[in-house]
Design a protein around this motif. Structure first.
Motif, mmCIF file in Angstrom:
data_model
loop_
_atom_site.group_PDB
_atom_site.id
_atom_site.type_symbol
_atom_site.label_atom_id
_atom_site.label_comp_id
_atom_site.label_asym_id
_atom_site.label_seq_id
_atom_site.Cartn_x
_atom_site.Cartn_y
_atom_site.Cartn_z
ATOM 1 N N LEU A 113 0.829 -1.213 0.000
ATOM 2 C CA LEU A 113 0.000 0.000 0.000
ATOM 3 C C LEU A 113 0.863 1.262 0.000
ATOM 4 O O LEU A 113 0.612 2.191 -0.770
ATOM 5 N N LEU A 114 1.891 1.280 0.841
ATOM 6 C CA LEU A 114 2.789 2.445 0.895
ATOM 7 C C LEU A 114 3.563 2.612 -0.406
ATOM 8 O O LEU A 114 3.811 3.747 -0.836
ATOM 9 N N ALA A 115 3.931 1.498 -1.030
ATOM 10 C CA ALA A 115 4.616 1.583 -2.324
ATOM 11 C C ALA A 115 3.706 2.217 -3.371
ATOM 12 O O ALA A 115 4.138 3.090 -4.139
ATOM 13 N N MET A 116 2.445 1.836 -3.391
ATOM 14 C CA MET A 116 1.510 2.443 -4.341
ATOM 15 C C MET A 116 1.290 3.917 -4.037
ATOM 16 O O MET A 116 1.174 4.724 -4.957
ATOM 17 N N LEU A 117 1.253 4.262 -2.763
ATOM 18 C CA LEU A 117 1.123 5.666 -2.382
ATOM 19 C C LEU A 117 2.309 6.468 -2.916
ATOM 20 O O LEU A 117 2.134 7.553 -3.487
ATOM 21 N N ALA A 118 3.511 5.936 -2.766
ATOM 22 C CA ALA A 118 4.708 6.626 -3.245
ATOM 23 C C ALA A 118 4.721 6.717 -4.767
ATOM 24 O O ALA A 118 4.966 7.793 -5.334
ATOM 25 N N ILE A 119 4.428 5.609 -5.446
ATOM 26 C CA ILE A 119 4.425 5.594 -6.913
ATOM 27 C C ILE A 119 3.403 6.585 -7.450
ATOM 28 O O ILE A 119 3.687 7.380 -8.355
ATOM 29 N N GLY A 120 2.208 6.547 -6.911
ATOM 30 C CA GLY A 120 1.142 7.437 -7.377
ATOM 31 C C GLY A 120 1.413 8.890 -7.053
ATOM 32 O O GLY A 120 1.206 9.775 -7.891
ATOM 33 N N SER A 121 1.900 9.166 -5.853
ATOM 34 C CA SER A 121 2.166 10.552 -5.451
ATOM 35 C C SER A 121 3.293 11.165 -6.278
ATOM 36 O O SER A 121 3.180 12.311 -6.739
ATOM 37 N N LEU A 122 4.363 10.413 -6.468
ATOM 38 C CA LEU A 122 5.476 10.923 -7.276
ATOM 39 C C LEU A 122 5.055 11.127 -8.723
ATOM 40 O O LEU A 122 5.399 12.135 -9.347
ATOM 41 N N GLY A 123 4.309 10.184 -9.256
ATOM 42 C CA GLY A 123 3.832 10.315 -10.637
ATOM 43 C C GLY A 123 2.893 11.491 -10.813
ATOM 44 O O GLY A 123 3.003 12.250 -11.786
ATOM 45 N N LEU A 124 1.966 11.666 -9.887
ATOM 46 C CA LEU A 124 1.041 12.795 -9.967
ATOM 47 C C LEU A 124 1.786 14.108 -9.792
ATOM 48 O O LEU A 124 1.532 15.081 -10.522
ATOM 49 N N GLY A 125 2.714 14.153 -8.849
ATOM 50 C CA GLY A 125 3.517 15.363 -8.661
ATOM 51 C C GLY A 125 4.283 15.735 -9.923
ATOM 52 O O GLY A 125 4.315 16.905 -10.318
ATOM 53 N N ARG A 126 4.891 14.739 -10.557
ATOM 54 C CA ARG A 126 5.616 14.978 -11.809
ATOM 55 C C ARG A 126 4.658 15.502 -12.888
ATOM 56 O O ARG A 126 4.966 16.456 -13.594
ATOM 57 N N ALA A 127 3.468 14.889 -12.990
ATOM 58 C CA ALA A 127 2.506 15.324 -14.002
ATOM 59 C C ALA A 127 2.043 16.747 -13.753
ATOM 60 O O ALA A 127 1.893 17.541 -14.700
ATOM 61 N N LEU A 128 1.843 17.108 -12.495
ATOM 62 C CA LEU A 128 1.427 18.480 -12.171
ATOM 63 C C LEU A 128 2.519 19.495 -12.486
ATOM 64 O O LEU A 128 2.248 20.597 -12.963
ATOM 65 N N LEU A 129 3.759 19.127 -12.217
ATOM 66 C CA LEU A 129 4.874 20.036 -12.493
ATOM 67 C C LEU A 129 5.101 20.226 -13.986
ATOM 68 O O LEU A 129 5.501 21.306 -14.424
ATOM 69 N N LEU A 130 4.826 19.210 -14.762
ATOM 70 C CA LEU A 130 5.053 19.285 -16.213
ATOM 71 C C LEU A 130 3.874 19.888 -16.964
ATOM 72 O O LEU A 130 4.006 20.187 -18.144
ATOM 73 N N SER A 131 2.756 20.076 -16.298
ATOM 74 C CA SER A 131 1.591 20.621 -17.014
ATOM 75 C C SER A 131 1.510 22.127 -16.920
ATOM 76 O O SER A 131 2.165 22.809 -16.240
#
Length: 131
Positions: A113-131
């Protein structure tokens, strides 16, 4: 093919839910617990708690799997999801035998669960920064 791993994990999660529901139904019959009762024989109560605990955990798991698969990486999200499912199966089987020995499965599931939280949070953060 690996991009479909999260969908396979969702299917396994549904099967896990079916398994816990079956365990409760079996315990009702075995111990003579009539619906809508949720207490009675300790064996039934363990089966019922396993089902409810798994259902409660699934409410956090599925959105995190979606987030990690969509914004992170489907392969890593799927692998973390498999870890969660394996942990929940371990948790359920251990809890049904002896509730004091359920921690190992809980920890494995929590790591997934924590791994998915990290994967999703980092991915979403990257997507927000690039948009």
């Amino acid at each position: 093919m690996l991009q479909h791993l999260p969908a396979v994990v969702v299917l396994l999660t549904v099967l896990l839910q079916c398994g816990t529901a079956f365990a409760v139904a079996r315990a009702r019959g075995l111990y003579g617990i009539k619906a809508p009762a949720t207490t009675g024989h300790p064996g039934f109560e363990r089966a019922f708690r396993v089902q409810m605990n798994t259902l409660e955990a699934t409410l956090m798991f599925l959105p995190l799997l979606w987030l990690a698969a969509t914004y992170g990486a489907p392969l890593w999200a799927g692998l973390a999801g498999l870890l969660w499912v394996a942990g929940r199966v371990w948790y359920a089987l251990a809890y049904l035998r002896d509730p004091a020995k359920r921690e190992g499965g809980f920890v494995v599931g929590a790591v997934g669960l924590l791994a998915m939280l990290a994967i999703g949070s980092l991915g979403l953060g990257r997507a927000l920064l690039l948009s």
